[in-house]
Motif scaffolding. Structure first.
Motif, PDB file in Angstrom:
ATOM      1  N   LYS A 131       0.884  -1.181   0.057  1.00  0.00           N
ATOM      2  CA  LYS A 131      -0.014  -0.105   0.082  1.00  0.00           C
ATOM      3  C   LYS A 131       0.850   1.151  -0.132  1.00  0.00           C
ATOM      4  N   SER A 151      -2.466  11.359  10.026  1.00  0.00           N
ATOM      5  CA  SER A 151      -3.447  10.953  10.915  1.00  0.00           C
ATOM      6  C   SER A 151      -2.673  11.270  12.293  1.00  0.00           C
ATOM      7  N   ARG A 204       1.252   5.664  18.585  1.00  0.00           N
ATOM      8  CA  ARG A 204       2.197   4.817  18.548  1.00  0.00           C
ATOM      9  C   ARG A 204       3.477   5.556  18.530  1.00  0.00           C
ATOM     10  N   ARG A 263       8.749   6.153  14.599  1.00  0.00           N
ATOM     11  CA  ARG A 263       9.915   5.030  14.038  1.00  0.00           C
ATOM     12  C   ARG A 263      11.267   5.992  13.451  1.00  0.00           C
ATOM     13  N   TYR A 302       2.955  11.492  10.864  1.00  0.00           N
ATOM     14  CA  TYR A 302       1.756  11.411  11.808  1.00  0.00           C
ATOM     15  C   TYR A 302       1.860  12.463  12.828  1.00  0.00           C
ATOM     16  N   GLU A 314     -12.997   9.366  12.145  1.00  0.00           N
ATOM     17  CA  GLU A 314     -12.915   7.841  12.475  1.00  0.00           C
ATOM     18  C   GLU A 314     -11.707   7.704  13.271  1.00  0.00           C
ATOM     19  N   ALA A 344      -9.347   4.182  15.251  1.00  0.00           N
ATOM     20  CA  ALA A 344      -9.257   2.428  15.441  1.00  0.00           C
ATOM     21  C   ALA A 344      -8.073   2.137  16.103  1.00  0.00           C
ATOM     22  N   VAL A 396      -5.124  -0.482  16.027  1.00  0.00           N
ATOM     23  CA  VAL A 396      -4.303  -1.218  15.041  1.00  0.00           C
ATOM     24  C   VAL A 396      -3.174  -1.696  15.505  1.00  0.00           C
ATOM     25  N   HIS A 397      -3.011  -2.913  15.658  1.00  0.00           N
ATOM     26  CA  HIS A 397      -1.856  -3.526  16.235  1.00  0.00           C
ATOM     27  C   HIS A 397      -1.502  -2.923  17.501  1.00  0.00           C
ATOM     28  N   TYR A 407      -5.003   4.862  16.382  1.00  0.00           N
ATOM     29  CA  TYR A 407      -4.808   5.915  15.110  1.00  0.00           C
ATOM     30  C   TYR A 407      -6.132   6.511  14.615  1.00  0.00           C
ATOM     31  N   GLY A 408      -6.183   7.830  14.222  1.00  0.00           N
ATOM     32  CA  GLY A 408      -7.385   8.473  13.817  1.00  0.00           C
ATOM     33  C   GLY A 408      -7.365   9.673  13.015  1.00  0.00           C
ATOM     34  N   THR A 409      -8.335  10.046  12.017  1.00  0.00           N
ATOM     35  CA  THR A 409      -8.262  11.248  11.258  1.00  0.00           C
ATOM     36  C   THR A 409      -8.944  12.202  11.899  1.00  0.00           C
ATOM     37  N   ASP A 452      -4.886   6.736   4.024  1.00  0.00           N
ATOM     38  CA  ASP A 452      -4.437   5.520   4.150  1.00  0.00           C
ATOM     39  C   ASP A 452      -4.603   5.013   5.622  1.00  0.00           C
ATOM     40  N   ILE A 453      -5.837   4.166   5.663  1.00  0.00           N
ATOM     41  CA  ILE A 453      -6.396   3.856   6.883  1.00  0.00           C
ATOM     42  C   ILE A 453      -7.016   2.219   7.044  1.00  0.00           C
ATOM     43  N   ASP A 454      -7.096   1.829   8.337  1.00  0.00           N
ATOM     44  CA  ASP A 454      -7.320   0.295   8.152  1.00  0.00           C
ATOM     45  C   ASP A 454      -8.901   0.311   8.078  1.00  0.00           C
ATOM     46  N   GLY A 484     -11.555   2.020  10.581  1.00  0.00           N
ATOM     47  CA  GLY A 484     -11.824   3.449  10.271  1.00  0.00           C
ATOM     48  C   GLY A 484     -12.437   3.561   9.057  1.00  0.00           C
TER      49      GLY A 484
END
Ligand code: 5GP
Length: 205
Positions: A22, A41, A45, A48, A57, A76, A78, A80-81, A85-87, A105-107, A110
């Motif tokens: 992706k 977003s 997390r 990195r 982010y 939205e 959610a 994730v792992h 994460y949110g917008t 680019d979201i899961d 969301g």
């Protein structure tokens, strides 16, 4: 509405299991259509190496994220792992006001929330050719141990099961042809008659 857009801003929502490619596809899409905005977003997390706050982010702590949920500031969100994460709602509102197309680019969780509330969204799911190719790609990254890869493959099956309600499915067996398919989706969606009311007015005026 911006001069370059004859249509109202479109929300292109892209989801995929990790390892489906992706990130490369989204990068190629933005290279081709630099006028498409990219939503940044919010996430809990940790950053990195090589990432920048406000670019990759908005990195926030748990309590800040929870406040945003409580104050209805997210369109939205959610988990994730293990991270949130949110917008931001304002990101979508600003793009809509300016008639700018936006890439999210979201899961799938969301994406499902937006599908319910957002009539002008276009939902695209990127698929690997099969699960063994997905595993090969995850292993070739050389970043995750066996346990993480096992969990990602398990999650991938759950994610792929959600692909049925997306508007478009793009199999990333070959990057060039997958990029071509996504570009075609963008071009076709921009030509949809229901988005082109202003164009007709301009032509007949
Ligand atoms: P990563 O931490 O690797 O950058 O992203 C992990 C996953 O979180 C990816 O599948 C990505 O699409 C998803 N993600 C990133 N931002 C958002 C967001 O704002 N909302 C949701 N629901 N998922 C997101």
């Amino acid at each position: 509405m911006s001069k370059q857009n004859q249509h109202e801003g479109i929300l292109f929502v892209v989801s995929a299991p990790s390892g489906a490619g992706k990130t490369s596809l989204c990068r190629e899409l933005i290279d081709t259509f630099p006028e498409i905005g990219q939503s940044v977003s919010f996430t809990t997390r940790s950053m990195r190496a090589g990432e920048q706050d406000g670019v990759d982010y908005h990195f926030v702590d748990h309590s800040c994220f929870e406040r945003m949920i409580k104050d209805n500031q997210l369109a939205e969100w959610a988990q994730v792992h293990g991270n949130l994460y949110g917008t931001a709602l304002t990101t979508l509102e600003q793009a809509a006001d300016q008639g700018i197309d936006l890439l999210l680019d979201i899961d799938y969780q969301g994406a499902a929330q937006l599908k319910k509330n957002c009539k002008h969204g276009v939902f695209i799911f990127i698929l690997p050719p099969d699960l063994s190719e997905l595993e090969r790609r995850l292993r070739s990254r050389d970043t995750d141990n066996d346990e993480v890869i096992r969990r990602r493959l398990e999650a991938a099956q759950e994610e792929i099961a959600q692909a049925v309600w997306y508007d478009y499915l793009v199999v990333n067996d070959d990057l060039t042809s997958a990029v071509d398919k996504i570009k075609s989706i963008v071009i076709a969606e921009r030509c949809r008659s229901e988005r082109s009311g202003k164009l007709l007015q301009q032509i007949v005026k």
